[in-house]
Design an enzyme around this catalytic site. Structure first.
Site, mmCIF file in Angstrom:
data_model
loop_
_atom_site.group_PDB
_atom_site.id
_atom_site.type_symbol
_atom_site.label_atom_id
_atom_site.label_comp_id
_atom_site.label_asym_id
_atom_site.label_seq_id
_atom_site.Cartn_x
_atom_site.Cartn_y
_atom_site.Cartn_z
ATOM 1 N N CYS A 268 73.271 61.301 91.395
ATOM 2 C CA CYS A 268 74.503 61.931 91.869
ATOM 3 C C CYS A 268 75.734 61.440 91.111
ATOM 4 O O CYS A 268 75.729 60.354 90.554
ATOM 5 C CB CYS A 268 74.692 61.644 93.354
ATOM 6 S SG CYS A 268 73.274 62.106 94.329
ATOM 7 N N ARG B 228 73.358 63.105 84.164
ATOM 8 C CA ARG B 228 72.625 62.283 85.130
ATOM 9 C C ARG B 228 71.634 63.124 85.943
ATOM 10 O O ARG B 228 70.803 62.580 86.643
ATOM 11 C CB ARG B 228 73.596 61.586 86.089
ATOM 12 C CG ARG B 228 74.646 60.765 85.378
ATOM 13 C CD ARG B 228 75.540 60.069 86.367
ATOM 14 N NE ARG B 228 74.790 59.065 87.106
ATOM 15 C CZ ARG B 228 74.575 57.837 86.670
ATOM 16 N NH1 ARG B 228 75.025 57.469 85.503
ATOM 17 N NH2 ARG B 228 73.884 56.981 87.386
ATOM 18 N N TRP C 125 71.780 65.125 93.350
ATOM 19 C CA TRP C 125 70.374 65.203 92.972
ATOM 20 C C TRP C 125 69.612 64.946 94.271
ATOM 21 O O TRP C 125 69.667 63.842 94.811
ATOM 22 C CB TRP C 125 70.063 64.136 91.920
ATOM 23 C CG TRP C 125 68.624 64.045 91.503
ATOM 24 C CD1 TRP C 125 67.605 63.510 92.219
ATOM 25 C CD2 TRP C 125 68.051 64.465 90.266
ATOM 26 N NE1 TRP C 125 66.435 63.583 91.507
ATOM 27 C CE2 TRP C 125 66.678 64.167 90.308
ATOM 28 C CE3 TRP C 125 68.570 65.076 89.118
ATOM 29 C CZ2 TRP C 125 65.813 64.443 89.249
ATOM 30 C CZ3 TRP C 125 67.698 65.338 88.078
ATOM 31 C CH2 TRP C 125 66.337 65.027 88.148
ATOM 32 N N ASN D 116 77.570 58.538 97.046
ATOM 33 C CA ASN D 116 76.354 58.216 96.279
ATOM 34 C C ASN D 116 75.696 57.013 96.937
ATOM 35 O O ASN D 116 76.395 56.118 97.394
ATOM 36 C CB ASN D 116 76.693 57.811 94.839
ATOM 37 C CG ASN D 116 77.106 58.993 94.009
ATOM 38 O OD1 ASN D 116 77.037 60.124 94.461
ATOM 39 N ND2 ASN D 116 77.548 58.714 92.794
ATOM 40 N N GLY D 117 74.370 56.974 96.928
ATOM 41 C CA GLY D 117 73.677 55.816 97.496
ATOM 42 C C GLY D 117 72.839 56.227 98.692
ATOM 43 O O GLY D 117 72.496 57.398 98.851
ATOM 44 N N GLU E 153 49.570 52.411 78.018
ATOM 45 C CA GLU E 153 50.977 52.818 78.046
ATOM 46 C C GLU E 153 51.827 51.880 77.179
ATOM 47 O O GLU E 153 52.731 52.327 76.462
ATOM 48 C CB GLU E 153 51.475 52.854 79.506
ATOM 49 C CG GLU E 153 52.933 53.160 79.719
ATOM 50 C CD GLU E 153 53.397 54.503 79.138
ATOM 51 O OE1 GLU E 153 52.554 55.332 78.758
ATOM 52 O OE2 GLU E 153 54.617 54.690 79.040
ATOM 53 N N LYS F 136 53.995 53.158 74.035
ATOM 54 C CA LYS F 136 55.439 52.905 73.866
ATOM 55 C C LYS F 136 55.714 52.343 72.478
ATOM 56 O O LYS F 136 56.631 52.761 71.783
ATOM 57 C CB LYS F 136 55.956 51.886 74.893
ATOM 58 C CG LYS F 136 56.236 52.307 76.291
ATOM 59 C CD LYS F 136 57.236 53.383 76.493
ATOM 60 C CE LYS F 136 56.655 54.699 76.331
ATOM 61 N NZ LYS F 136 56.224 55.664 77.042
ATOM 62 N N GLU G 132 55.206 54.938 69.717
ATOM 63 C CA GLU G 132 56.199 56.012 69.721
ATOM 64 C C GLU G 132 57.494 55.615 69.028
ATOM 65 O O GLU G 132 58.086 56.417 68.311
ATOM 66 C CB GLU G 132 56.546 56.408 71.178
ATOM 67 C CG GLU G 132 55.480 57.236 71.851
ATOM 68 C CD GLU G 132 55.836 57.558 73.302
ATOM 69 O OE1 GLU G 132 55.642 58.705 73.715
ATOM 70 O OE2 GLU G 132 56.302 56.657 74.037
ATOM 71 N N HIS H 9 32.689 45.177 72.007
ATOM 72 C CA HIS H 9 31.780 46.240 71.595
ATOM 73 C C HIS H 9 32.269 46.973 70.346
ATOM 74 O O HIS H 9 31.974 48.142 70.161
ATOM 75 C CB HIS H 9 31.564 47.229 72.752
ATOM 76 C CG HIS H 9 30.934 46.573 73.945
ATOM 77 N ND1 HIS H 9 29.673 46.029 73.915
ATOM 78 C CD2 HIS H 9 31.425 46.322 75.178
ATOM 79 C CE1 HIS H 9 29.400 45.497 75.096
ATOM 80 N NE2 HIS H 9 30.455 45.663 75.881
ATOM 81 N N LYS I 26 60.841 65.487 73.651
ATOM 82 C CA LYS I 26 60.828 65.054 75.054
ATOM 83 C C LYS I 26 59.973 65.984 75.906
ATOM 84 O O LYS I 26 59.249 65.555 76.786
ATOM 85 C CB LYS I 26 62.271 65.026 75.569
ATOM 86 C CG LYS I 26 62.433 64.515 76.978
ATOM 87 C CD LYS I 26 62.251 63.022 77.042
ATOM 88 C CE LYS I 26 62.097 62.495 78.445
ATOM 89 N NZ LYS I 26 61.370 61.226 78.481
HETATM 90 C C1 G6P Z 1 55.706 64.412 75.411
HETATM 91 C C2 G6P Z 1 56.642 63.234 75.577
HETATM 92 C C3 G6P Z 1 55.958 62.118 76.364
HETATM 93 C C4 G6P Z 1 55.442 62.660 77.686
HETATM 94 C C5 G6P Z 1 54.520 63.857 77.478
HETATM 95 C C6 G6P Z 1 54.178 64.542 78.783
HETATM 96 O O1 G6P Z 1 54.675 64.080 74.543
HETATM 97 O O2 G6P Z 1 57.059 62.744 74.319
HETATM 98 O O3 G6P Z 1 56.882 61.081 76.627
HETATM 99 O O4 G6P Z 1 54.761 61.654 78.358
HETATM 100 O O5 G6P Z 1 55.164 64.832 76.671
HETATM 101 O O6 G6P Z 1 55.356 65.053 79.337
HETATM 102 P P1 G6P Z 1 55.545 65.430 80.856
HETATM 103 O O7 G6P Z 1 56.937 65.980 80.935
HETATM 104 O O8 G6P Z 1 54.516 66.482 81.176
HETATM 105 O O9 G6P Z 1 55.347 64.196 81.655
#
Ligand code: G6P
Length: 604
Positions: A2, A27, A75, A99-100, A480, A484, A487, A503, A599
Site C-alpha cells: 500500500c 509497490r 494492495w 498502511n500496516g 534454489e 539464484k 541467474e 553417485h 521476469k
Molecule cells: C522466469 C523468472 C523466474 C521465475 C519463473 C517462473 O523464468 O525469471 O524468476 O521463477 O519465470 O515465474 P512465475 O511467475 O510463474 O513464478
C-alpha cells in the site's frame, strides 16, 4: 504494497495526490482512493484497479484555493479489492488512510459494533475512523480523540486522518510502517509513505520514527514522541532521485526485496493463523472433497517452492503429492484422474508453460488451485480457487520474496489440510503455527551476517563450479540457492541432494569446486554432515551453513539455533540470496536485470 499521500496547501490537490500515488504504483496495488476537504465539504473518490480508473471517477472535480487531501493505493490483504474496502475509510465526519495491520481490530470492531457502529468494509482500517469518532464524542478536541485512538491500536500502522471540525489539519501517526512529512516554502505540507511520492514536491522532509505522531497545517508541523513529549521538527533536504527513492536506499531492487521479506511474510501470514488451525478465507469449503492426491506444477523458483511442498504435504497431510516442471508436464501425456487436486504455483500468474498445464487440468475435469502473487492474473482468473501470496510487486528478475511467501503459503496449506484430514494432532499444528509466527523475525537481515557474506563473497568469484547440497526440504533450497547464483553471477552452480553426491558428482571434487553445504540442526544433521565430510576428504572447498560448529569447513556461516527445521530453512534461504547477490555485485553484473532472463516468461 500500500501507499499513502497527503497534501495541505493551495495548489490543485487532486493532481498532487494522484501524482504522488502514481510514484508509489511500483509497490503494487489493486484499488485506490482520495478524499479532499475544501470549504467544509468532503469529496471522496475510490476505484478498483489502476489509477486511471480513479482519475476518471474524479475527472469533474477541481479545487481552487486552499484545501487538504489524503490518498491511498491498496494492495488487498484483509478483504477483497473492492471499492468498499479501498481507503480512505469513512466515519460520520472523518476519513482515514492506513498502511500496516491493526492486530486487535477484531476486538475493537466487536466493541464498536456492540455500541451500534455499522461497519461497511472487511478491513482492519475501518476501526480506526470509528474509534476516533467514538472518542471525539467523549473528549474535547479532535487531537485528544486522535491520541486516545492511537493508545488503543496494536500492530503496525502509518496513518493520516482528517475530520470536518478541523478543516486545515491532517493528523498523522507512524508505528512500524514508514511515513514521511515534507514541506515546501512556508505554506505547503506533504505526506508520503516513501520518498518517491514527495520528489519534485517537498523540498525538505522529516522521516518519522516509530511511535511518533502529531498534526500538521500548511504552515506548521506539531510532532510528539511516543511518551507525548513535543519534539522539535528536524528537516533534512530531499535530494534523492526517483529511482533511488523506489529502491529505498538499497543498491538493487533485489537487495530491497530480500530485506523486505520480514514485512511481506507478516502480510502473508496475516489473518491465516489461528491457535491450532490455519484459516484460508479464500478456499471453497469443498475444495478437498474427494481428493486423494495432489499434483503440483510450476517453473523456475516457483518449481522449487513446489518441491518443498511435496515434503510438507506428504509429511503433514499424509496425501500423495508429486511435482513437475510445467514445460515437461505439458507434452508427456500425463495420466490425470479427477481425485487429484491440481495446484499451480506462479509469482506472476502469467508464465505460459504453467498456464497451459492449468488449462490442461481444467479440461480434464480436475479441481484446480493457484498459489499466486498477482490478483486478477490469468491463472487466478482461470483456477477454481486461489491463494494470494501477498509479496507485493517483485522487481528483481531473480525471485526472492516471492519464493519466501510461496513456501510459507504451502507450509500453511499442508497444515490446513492436516487439520481437515486429522493427520496431525492439534497441538502439533499449534506448535508449527507458533514457528510460522516467528518467520518475520527469522528472515530479518542482521548487519553482521550481511557484512560477513559481503566479505566472504570475494573468495568465491572463480573456480570451476558450485555445488549447493542439502537433504529433505534443504535439497530444493539448495536448488534454489544454485539457481539464484547462476541467474545473477553467471557462474556454474548446481543443486544436489547431499546423499547423491557420491553417485557421480563427487568425481568433480577438488579445491576449485565450491560446496555450499546446508547443515540444519533439526533435519538429518548427521547424515548430511557425513556427506559433506566425504567432499572435504577430497579437498573440495566447503562453505557450511549451520548453527552447529563444523570443523571440516573452510568457511562457516553460523546460523541461529531454532526449535524447528523450517525456521532454519527460512534463515538459510536469506543467506543464500545475499550470498549470490554479493558475488554478482563483485563481478559487476546487473543484479536486477541479468542477461538473457525475463521476469515473466509468457512464451513457451
Ligand atoms: C522466469 C523468472 C523466474 C521465475 C519463473 C517462473 O523464468 O525469471 O524468476 O521463477 O519465470 O515465474 P512465475 O511467475 O510463474 O513464478
Amino acid at each position: 504494497m500500500c501507499g499513502i499521500v497527503g497534501y495541505i496547501g493551495t495548489k490543485p490537490v487532486k493532481e498532487i495526490l494522484i501524482d504522488g500515488l502514481r510514484e508509489l504504483e511500483y509497490r503494487g496495488y489493486d484499488s485506490a482512493g482520495i478524499v479532499v476537504l475544501q470549504n467544509h465539504q468532503f469529496s471522496l473518490f475510490k476505484a478498483v484497479g489502476k489509477l486511471i480508473n480513479l482519475e476518471e471517477k474524479a475527472s469533474l472535480f477541481e479545487s481552487t484555493g486552499f484545501s487538504i487531501g489524503i490518498g491511498h493505493t491498496r494492495w488487498a490483504t484483509h478483504g477483497k479489492p473492492t471499492e468498499l474496502n479501498a481507503h480512505p475509510h469513512v466515519g460520520a465526519v472523518s476519513y482515514v488512510v492506513h498502511n500496516g495491520i491493526i492486530e486487535n481490530y477484531q476486538e475493537l470492531k466487536n466493541s464498536l459494533t456492540h455500541e451500534g457502529v455499522q461497519f461497511v468494509s472487511q478491513t482492519d482500517t475501518e476501526v480506526i475512523v470509528h474509534l476516533f469518532e467514538h472518542h471525539l464524542s467523549n473528549v474535547g478536541t479532535p487531537f485528544e480523540a486522535f491520541k486516545a485512538t492511537l493508545a488503543q491500536l496494536e500492530g503496525a500502522y502509518a496513518l493520516l486522518l482528517v475530520t470536518a471540525s478541523e478543516d486545515k489539519t491532517i493528523f498523522f501517526a507512524k508505528n512500524g510502517s514508514p511515513m514521511i512529512v515534507g514541506r515546501r516554502g512556508e505554506d505547503e505540507t506533504f505526506f508520503g509513505s516513501s520518498d518517491a511520492a514527495l520528489i519534485g514536491k517537498a523540498q525538505e522532509v522529516i522521516y518519522l520514527e516509530d511511535g511518533q505522531y502529531g498534526y500538521a497545517t500548511a504552515e506548521t508541523i506539531t510532532l510528539f514522541d511516543p511518551h507525548h513529549h513535543a519534539l522539535q521538527s528536524r528537516f533534512t533536504p530531499l535530494s534523492v532521485t526517483k529511482l533511488s527513492a523506489q529502491k529505498e536506499g538499497y543498491r538493487f531492487f533485489m537487495e530491497k526485496e530480500i530485506y523486505e521479506q520480514s514485512t511481506v511474510l507478516a502480510d502473508t501470514l496475516m489473518g491465516r493463523l489461528r491457535e491450532d488451525e490455519i484459516y484460508f478465507e479464500e478456499l471453497p469449503s469443498d475444495l478437498f472433497e474427494g481428493i486423494c492426491e495432489i499434483k503440483l506444477c510450476a517453473c523456475g523458483t516457483s518449481y522449487h517452492a513446489a518441491m518443498v511442498a511435496t515434503y510438507l504435504l506428504e509429511r503433514h497431510a499424509k496425501i500423495r503429492t508429486s511435482v513437475e516442471i510445467a514445460s515437461e508436464f505439458r507434452y508427456r501425456e500425463p495420466l490425470l484422474t479427477p481425485d487429484t487436486l491440481f495446484v499451480v504455483i506462479s509469482q506472476s500468474g502469467e508464465t505460459a508453460d504453467t498456464l497451459e498445464t492449468l488449462k490442461m487440468a481444467k479440461k480434464r475435469g480436475l479441481k484446480t488451485l493457484v498459489i499466486c502473487n498477482v490478483d486478477n492474473s490469468s491463472m487466478v482468473r482461470l483456477a477454481d480457487a486461489s491463494i494470494l501470496t501477498r509479496a507485493g510487486i517483485e522487481k528483481g528478475v531473480a525471485s526472492t520474496k516471492a519464493f519466501a511467501t510461496q513456501v510459507s503459503v504451502l507450509w500453511m496449506l499442508s497444515l490446513h489440510l492436516a487439520g481437515l484430514r486429522q493427520t496431525l494432532e492439534a497441538s502439533e499444528i499449534g506448535r508449527q503455527i507458533s514457528v510460522l509466527r516467528t518467520l518475520p523475525s527469522v528472515v530479518k537481515v542482521e548487519n553482521s551476517t550481511h557484512e560477513q557474506l559481503r566479505r566472504l563473497s570475494k573468495r568465491y568469484l572463480h573456480g570451476h563450479g558450485f555445488f549447493f547440497i542439502g537433504r529433505d526440504v534443504f535439497f530444493p533450497l539448495a536448488l534454489e540457492g544454485a539457481l539464484k547464483l547462476k541467474e545473477i553471477s553467471y557462474l556454474h552452480a548446481e543443486g544436489y541432494p547431499s546423499g547423491e553426491m557420491k553417485h557421480g558428482p563427487i568425481a568433480l571434487a577438488d579445491p576449485e569446486l565450491f560446496t555450499i553445504a546446508l547443515l540444519p540442526e533439526h533435519k538429518l544433521y548427521d547424515k548430511t554432515k557425513s556427506n559433506v565430510e566425504e567432499l572435504s576428504a577430497r579437498d573440495s572447498t566447503i562453505c557450511s551453513l549451520s548453527p552447529l560448529d563444523f570443523d571440516k569447513a573452510d568457511d562457516h556461516i553460523r546460523t541461529h539455533s531454532h526449535s524447528d527445521y523450517m525456521a532454519e530453512f527460512f534463515e538459510m534461504m536469506v543467506i543464500l540470496q545475499l550470498f549470490s547477490m554479493e558475488i554478482a555485485i563483485r563481478l559487476g553484473n546487473d543484479v536486477d536485470m541479468p542477461r538473457n532472463l525475463a521476469k515473466s516468461v509468457t512464451v513457451e
